[in-house]
Design an enzyme around this catalytic site. Structure first.
Site, mmCIF file in Angstrom:
data_model
loop_
_atom_site.group_PDB
_atom_site.id
_atom_site.type_symbol
_atom_site.label_atom_id
_atom_site.label_comp_id
_atom_site.label_asym_id
_atom_site.label_seq_id
_atom_site.Cartn_x
_atom_site.Cartn_y
_atom_site.Cartn_z
ATOM 1 N N GLY A 40 0.784 -1.231 0.000
ATOM 2 C CA GLY A 40 0.000 0.000 0.000
ATOM 3 C C GLY A 40 0.813 1.276 0.000
ATOM 4 N N SER A 41 1.980 1.285 -0.655
ATOM 5 C CA SER A 41 2.801 2.494 -0.618
ATOM 6 C C SER A 41 2.116 3.671 -1.307
ATOM 7 C CB SER A 41 4.176 2.235 -1.241
ATOM 8 O OG SER A 41 4.083 1.994 -2.628
ATOM 9 N N LEU A 119 -4.854 -6.083 -7.352
ATOM 10 C CA LEU A 119 -4.521 -6.982 -8.452
ATOM 11 C C LEU A 119 -5.715 -7.677 -9.091
ATOM 12 C CD1 LEU A 119 -1.284 -8.631 -7.003
ATOM 13 C CD2 LEU A 119 -1.512 -6.587 -8.430
ATOM 14 N N LYS A 120 -6.895 -7.473 -8.548
ATOM 15 C CA LYS A 120 -8.081 -8.111 -9.106
ATOM 16 C C LYS A 120 -8.804 -7.163 -10.065
ATOM 17 C CE LYS A 120 -7.740 -11.923 -6.687
ATOM 18 N NZ LYS A 120 -7.484 -13.237 -7.319
ATOM 19 N N HIS A 138 -0.492 2.545 -12.761
ATOM 20 C CA HIS A 138 0.217 1.389 -13.320
ATOM 21 C C HIS A 138 1.691 1.752 -13.465
ATOM 22 C CE1 HIS A 138 0.682 -2.313 -15.601
ATOM 23 N NE2 HIS A 138 1.394 -1.631 -16.489
ATOM 24 N N ASP A 179 -6.044 -2.387 -17.162
ATOM 25 C CA ASP A 179 -5.142 -1.328 -17.653
ATOM 26 C C ASP A 179 -5.566 -0.744 -18.993
ATOM 27 O OD1 ASP A 179 -3.523 -1.871 -15.405
ATOM 28 O OD2 ASP A 179 -2.429 -3.415 -16.499
ATOM 29 N N GLU A 208 5.623 7.360 -8.948
ATOM 30 C CA GLU A 208 4.232 7.033 -8.633
ATOM 31 C C GLU A 208 3.762 7.838 -7.431
ATOM 32 O OE1 GLU A 208 3.234 2.827 -8.334
ATOM 33 O OE2 GLU A 208 4.988 2.330 -9.547
#
Length: 258
Positions: A40-41, A119-120, A138, A179, A208
């Site tokens: 969770g960064s 990731l889902k 992304h 994406d 990011e």
């Protein structure tokens, strides 16, 4: 090209949302749900920007496919509601259904949904319930190196193996595919000839953490507008070229690389 006059946040504002808390100027903070799968960064970077007064929002719910991950621990420490999605015998037997997930976010009066290493694939019900209000980040320059299975070090390994000279994060609105949503902003990171995936990942991750809060802030403030061809534009640059950037803009570095 003609630009529409409707901000991305207008969809959320036009629906029945809660009053929420107020910032010091009196405008309502946007209520945010964050979806996570790991450390969770990016969630932490957004929370830091909120705490610093740079994002007019508040995280009211965290959703994870892996309850107990570092990101959900951070959310619990902040007193944020945590739920699991989707249901999984291994990771989340108590996980919500798609319908229950949408209902939960409505009960929490969520305005904006942010994916931060989730990731889902989001269910179609959720995408339809929050049009132009779901962002993802992304770790590559989409549309290259994206899609199912492209996450974490896999992305950076693929970039290096391709011989690409540049990489960097992309913030985009999401649709019902991996994406594939329209791009809002990107940052450029040079790929060095000697890079390992871990080294490239570290440099991209730094960008990011810089870029995502900027775009989230713009979405919260209604500073993302839509061209008539469906492309989102940060409002600060609707009338600027990359060589004529507003000197006072906190986002001026974004325009030069969009």
């Amino acid at each position: 090209m003609v630009l529409t006059c409707r901000a991305a946040s207008d969809v959320a504002q036009s629906s029945d949302r809660g009053q929420g808390s107020q910032n010091k100027e009196g405008s309502r903070k946007k209520r945010i749900a964050v979806f996570v799968s790991g450390g969770g960064s990016n969630y932490k970077a957004i929370q830091a920007a909120i705490d610093a007064g740079k994002v007019n929002g508040e995280v009211v719910a965290v959703i994870s496919d892996k309850p107990g991950c570092k990101a959900t621990e951070f959310a619990s420490e902040k007193g944020v509601h945590v739920s699991a999605y989707p249901k999984s015998a291994k990771f989340a037997p108590e996980g919500l259904s798609a319908e229950d997930l949408v209902q939960l976010l409505r009960e929490k009066k969520v305005d904006i949904v942010l994916l931060a290493g989730f990731l889902k694939l989001l269910p179609a019900e959720l995408v339809k319930a929050f049009p132009q209000a779901i962002l993802n980040i992304h770790p590559a320059l989409l549309p290259a190196f994206g899609g199912k299975g492209f996450y974490g070090l896999r992305v950076h390994s693929a970039v290096i193996k391709s011989g690409a000279w540049f990489s960097g994060p992309t913030v985009h609105f999401i649709d019902e595919n991996y994406d594939a949503g329209v791009i809002v902003a990107q940052r450029i990171v040079r790929v060095l000839p000697t890079d390992t995936p871990e080294e490239l990942q570290a440099r991209v991750l730094k960008e990011e953490h810089y870029l995502y809060p900027i775009v989230v802030s713009a979405l919260c403030d209604g500073r993302i507008r839509w061209r008539d061809d469906g492309v989102p534009i940060l409002e600060d640059y609707m009338h600027s070229s990359p060589t004529e950037l507003p000197e006072t803009s906190s986002c001026r570095n974004v325009q030069a690389i969009i």
